[in-house]
Design a protein around this motif. Structure first.
Motif, PDB file in Angstrom:
ATOM      1  N   THR A 165       0.808  -1.217   0.000  1.00  9.30           N
ATOM      2  CA  THR A 165       0.000   0.000   0.000  1.00  9.30           C
ATOM      3  C   THR A 165       0.841   1.266   0.000  1.00  9.30           C
ATOM      4  O   THR A 165       0.519   2.231  -0.697  1.00  9.30           O
ATOM      5  N   TYR A 166       1.950   1.281   0.753  1.00 10.22           N
ATOM      6  CA  TYR A 166       2.687   2.527   0.977  1.00 10.22           C
ATOM      7  C   TYR A 166       4.035   2.621   0.288  1.00 10.22           C
ATOM      8  O   TYR A 166       4.633   3.696   0.267  1.00 10.22           O
ATOM      9  N   GLN A 167       4.522   1.552  -0.300  1.00 11.54           N
ATOM     10  CA  GLN A 167       5.821   1.607  -0.972  1.00 11.54           C
ATOM     11  C   GLN A 167       5.787   2.603  -2.126  1.00 11.54           C
ATOM     12  O   GLN A 167       6.748   3.326  -2.353  1.00 11.54           O
ATOM     13  N   ASP A 168       4.669   2.674  -2.840  1.00 10.77           N
ATOM     14  CA  ASP A 168       4.539   3.606  -3.954  1.00 10.77           C
ATOM     15  C   ASP A 168       4.532   5.060  -3.492  1.00 10.77           C
ATOM     16  O   ASP A 168       4.730   5.961  -4.287  1.00 10.77           O
ATOM     17  N   ARG A 169       4.314   5.280  -2.208  1.00  7.98           N
ATOM     18  CA  ARG A 169       4.291   6.639  -1.661  1.00  7.98           C
ATOM     19  C   ARG A 169       5.643   7.030  -1.078  1.00  7.98           C
ATOM     20  O   ARG A 169       5.750   7.985  -0.331  1.00  7.98           O
ATOM     21  N   GLY A 170       6.661   6.245  -1.412  1.00  5.96           N
ATOM     22  CA  GLY A 170       8.006   6.580  -0.965  1.00  5.96           C
ATOM     23  C   GLY A 170       8.455   5.847   0.283  1.00  5.96           C
ATOM     24  O   GLY A 170       9.550   6.092   0.784  1.00  5.96           O
ATOM     25  N   GLY A 171       7.619   4.960   0.794  1.00  9.47           N
ATOM     26  CA  GLY A 171       8.007   4.207   1.985  1.00  9.47           C
ATOM     27  C   GLY A 171       9.078   3.180   1.653  1.00  9.47           C
ATOM     28  O   GLY A 171       9.031   2.513   0.628  1.00  9.47           O
ATOM     29  N   LYS A 172      10.079   3.086   2.498  1.00  5.44           N
ATOM     30  CA  LYS A 172      11.149   2.103   2.308  1.00  5.44           C
ATOM     31  C   LYS A 172      10.774   0.823   3.033  1.00  5.44           C
ATOM     32  O   LYS A 172      10.315   0.849   4.180  1.00  5.44           O
ATOM     33  N   ILE A 173      10.989  -0.306   2.372  1.00  4.30           N
ATOM     34  CA  ILE A 173      10.548  -1.597   2.896  1.00  4.30           C
ATOM     35  C   ILE A 173      11.092  -1.867   4.290  1.00  4.30           C
ATOM     36  O   ILE A 173      10.354  -2.251   5.195  1.00  4.30           O
ATOM     37  N   LYS A 174      12.383  -1.637   4.517  1.00  7.84           N
ATOM     38  CA  LYS A 174      12.966  -1.897   5.845  1.00  7.84           C
ATOM     39  C   LYS A 174      12.307  -1.028   6.911  1.00  7.84           C
ATOM     40  O   LYS A 174      12.038  -1.496   8.015  1.00  7.84           O
ATOM     41  N   ASN A 175      12.080   0.248   6.584  1.00  7.15           N
ATOM     42  CA  ASN A 175      11.455   1.156   7.553  1.00  7.15           C
ATOM     43  C   ASN A 175      10.018   0.742   7.840  1.00  7.15           C
ATOM     44  O   ASN A 175       9.575   0.765   8.994  1.00  7.15           O
ATOM     45  N   ILE A 176       9.285   0.367   6.790  1.00  6.03           N
ATOM     46  CA  ILE A 176       7.896  -0.044   6.978  1.00  6.03           C
ATOM     47  C   ILE A 176       7.832  -1.280   7.864  1.00  6.03           C
ATOM     48  O   ILE A 176       7.064  -1.326   8.828  1.00  6.03           O
ATOM     49  N   GLU A 177       8.663  -2.273   7.562  1.00  4.98           N
ATOM     50  CA  GLU A 177       8.669  -3.509   8.343  1.00  4.98           C
ATOM     51  C   GLU A 177       9.006  -3.236   9.804  1.00  4.98           C
ATOM     52  O   GLU A 177       8.344  -3.722  10.723  1.00  4.98           O
ATOM     53  N   LYS A 178      10.024  -2.418  10.041  1.00 13.58           N
ATOM     54  CA  LYS A 178      10.438  -2.084  11.412  1.00 13.58           C
ATOM     55  C   LYS A 178       9.319  -1.337  12.140  1.00 13.58           C
ATOM     56  O   LYS A 178       9.003  -1.641  13.293  1.00 13.58           O
ATOM     57  N   ASP A 179       8.706  -0.374  11.459  1.00 11.61           N
ATOM     58  CA  ASP A 179       7.647   0.424  12.084  1.00 11.61           C
ATOM     59  C   ASP A 179       6.419  -0.420  12.421  1.00 11.61           C
ATOM     60  O   ASP A 179       5.832  -0.269  13.502  1.00 11.61           O
ATOM     61  N   ILE A 180       6.025  -1.307  11.527  1.00 11.92           N
ATOM     62  CA  ILE A 180       4.856  -2.149  11.786  1.00 11.92           C
ATOM     63  C   ILE A 180       5.129  -3.102  12.944  1.00 11.92           C
ATOM     64  O   ILE A 180       4.285  -3.276  13.830  1.00 11.92           O
ATOM     65  N   ASN A 181       6.294  -3.718  12.952  1.00 13.26           N
ATOM     66  CA  ASN A 181       6.636  -4.618  14.066  1.00 13.26           C
ATOM     67  C   ASN A 181       6.674  -3.875  15.394  1.00 13.26           C
ATOM     68  O   ASN A 181       6.219  -4.397  16.421  1.00 13.26           O
ATOM     69  N   SER A 182       7.173  -2.651  15.389  1.00 15.50           N
ATOM     70  CA  SER A 182       7.192  -1.828  16.597  1.00 15.50           C
ATOM     71  C   SER A 182       5.763  -1.490  17.042  1.00 15.50           C
ATOM     72  O   SER A 182       5.436  -1.550  18.234  1.00 15.50           O
ATOM     73  N   PHE A 183       4.915  -1.154  16.084  1.00 15.60           N
ATOM     74  CA  PHE A 183       3.516  -0.831  16.380  1.00 15.60           C
ATOM     75  C   PHE A 183       2.797  -2.046  16.960  1.00 15.60           C
ATOM     76  O   PHE A 183       2.065  -1.934  17.950  1.00 15.60           O
ATOM     77  N   ILE A 184       3.030  -3.218  16.376  1.00 11.80           N
ATOM     78  CA  ILE A 184       2.428  -4.457  16.888  1.00 11.80           C
ATOM     79  C   ILE A 184       2.873  -4.699  18.329  1.00 11.80           C
ATOM     80  O   ILE A 184       2.063  -5.044  19.197  1.00 11.80           O
ATOM     81  N   LYS A 185       4.162  -4.492  18.616  1.00 18.08           N
ATOM     82  CA  LYS A 185       4.666  -4.656  19.983  1.00 18.08           C
ATOM     83  C   LYS A 185       3.980  -3.691  20.938  1.00 18.08           C
ATOM     84  O   LYS A 185       3.638  -4.057  22.067  1.00 18.08           O
ATOM     85  N   ASP A 186       3.769  -2.436  20.500  1.00 22.04           N
ATOM     86  CA  ASP A 186       3.070  -1.459  21.341  1.00 22.04           C
ATOM     87  C   ASP A 186       1.625  -1.886  21.604  1.00 22.04           C
ATOM     88  O   ASP A 186       1.129  -1.748  22.728  1.00 22.04           O
ATOM     89  N   LEU A 187       0.952  -2.390  20.569  1.00 23.58           N
ATOM     90  CA  LEU A 187      -0.417  -2.869  20.754  1.00 23.58           C
ATOM     91  C   LEU A 187      -0.461  -4.026  21.745  1.00 23.58           C
ATOM     92  O   LEU A 187      -1.351  -4.084  22.601  1.00 23.58           O
ATOM     93  N   LEU A 188       0.501  -4.940  21.644  1.00 26.92           N
ATOM     94  CA  LEU A 188       0.582  -6.062  22.585  1.00 26.92           C
ATOM     95  C   LEU A 188       0.848  -5.559  24.003  1.00 26.92           C
ATOM     96  O   LEU A 188       0.196  -6.006  24.962  1.00 26.92           O
ATOM     97  N   LYS A 189       1.791  -4.640  24.139  1.00 26.86           N
ATOM     98  CA  LYS A 189       2.159  -4.113  25.454  1.00 26.86           C
ATOM     99  C   LYS A 189       0.978  -3.436  26.144  1.00 26.86           C
ATOM    100  O   LYS A 189       0.809  -3.524  27.363  1.00 26.86           O
ATOM    101  N   ASN A 190       0.127  -2.786  25.347  1.00 23.52           N
ATOM    102  CA  ASN A 190      -1.035  -2.087  25.907  1.00 23.52           C
ATOM    103  C   ASN A 190      -2.286  -2.962  25.944  1.00 23.52           C
ATOM    104  O   ASN A 190      -3.385  -2.451  26.211  1.00 23.52           O
ATOM    105  N   ASN A 191      -2.114  -4.265  25.694  1.00 24.04           N
ATOM    106  CA  ASN A 191      -3.201  -5.246  25.765  1.00 24.04           C
ATOM    107  C   ASN A 191      -4.353  -4.951  24.798  1.00 24.04           C
ATOM    108  O   ASN A 191      -5.484  -5.365  25.045  1.00 24.04           O
ATOM    109  N   LEU A 192      -4.054  -4.245  23.707  1.00 29.05           N
ATOM    110  CA  LEU A 192      -5.088  -3.987  22.707  1.00 29.05           C
ATOM    111  C   LEU A 192      -5.246  -5.174  21.768  1.00 29.05           C
ATOM    112  O   LEU A 192      -6.301  -5.352  21.162  1.00 29.05           O
ATOM    113  N   ILE A 193      -4.182  -5.952  21.656  1.00 22.80           N
ATOM    114  CA  ILE A 193      -4.206  -7.194  20.879  1.00 22.80           C
ATOM    115  C   ILE A 193      -3.534  -8.274  21.717  1.00 22.80           C
ATOM    116  O   ILE A 193      -2.870  -7.984  22.713  1.00 22.80           O
TER     117      ILE A 193
END
Length: 88
Positions: A56-84
């Motif tokens: 979805t976002y690579q065409d908007r200039g997102g770099k694959i490594k940054n996207i992967e790192k950011d999503i994994n970090s976001f997932i960890k935050d969601l887990l830490k806050n018991n949202l998932i």
């Protein structure tokens, strides 16, 4: 890894702002966060979610490594806050 939304976490959009509310805490989701939340709700694995966001976002200039790192970090935050929670 597969994760699922916490049954007690409520997703709401008010005045064009998306929130996940858990007890008395509210978390604002940006455009990417909303996509990730939707993908989690559909039962996708974290790997599939990362691939969807990259597609979805690579065409908007997102770099694959940054996207992967950011999503994994976001997932960890969601887990830490018991949202998932991790599904076994």
């Amino acid at each position: 890894m597969r994760v699922a939304q916490n049954l007690f976490a409520n997703y709401r959009v008010l005045d064009n702002t998306a929130y996940v509310v858990m007890k008395e805490d509210a978390y604002i989701l940006d455009e990417v966060g909303q996509l990730v939340w939707k993908e989690i709700g559909e039962g996708n694995t974290v790997e599939n979610i990362v691939n969807t966001v990259i597609h979805t976002y690579q065409d908007r200039g997102g770099k694959i490594k940054n996207i992967e790192k950011d999503i994994n970090s976001f997932i960890k935050d969601l887990l830490k806050n018991n949202l998932i929670e991790e599904v076994i």
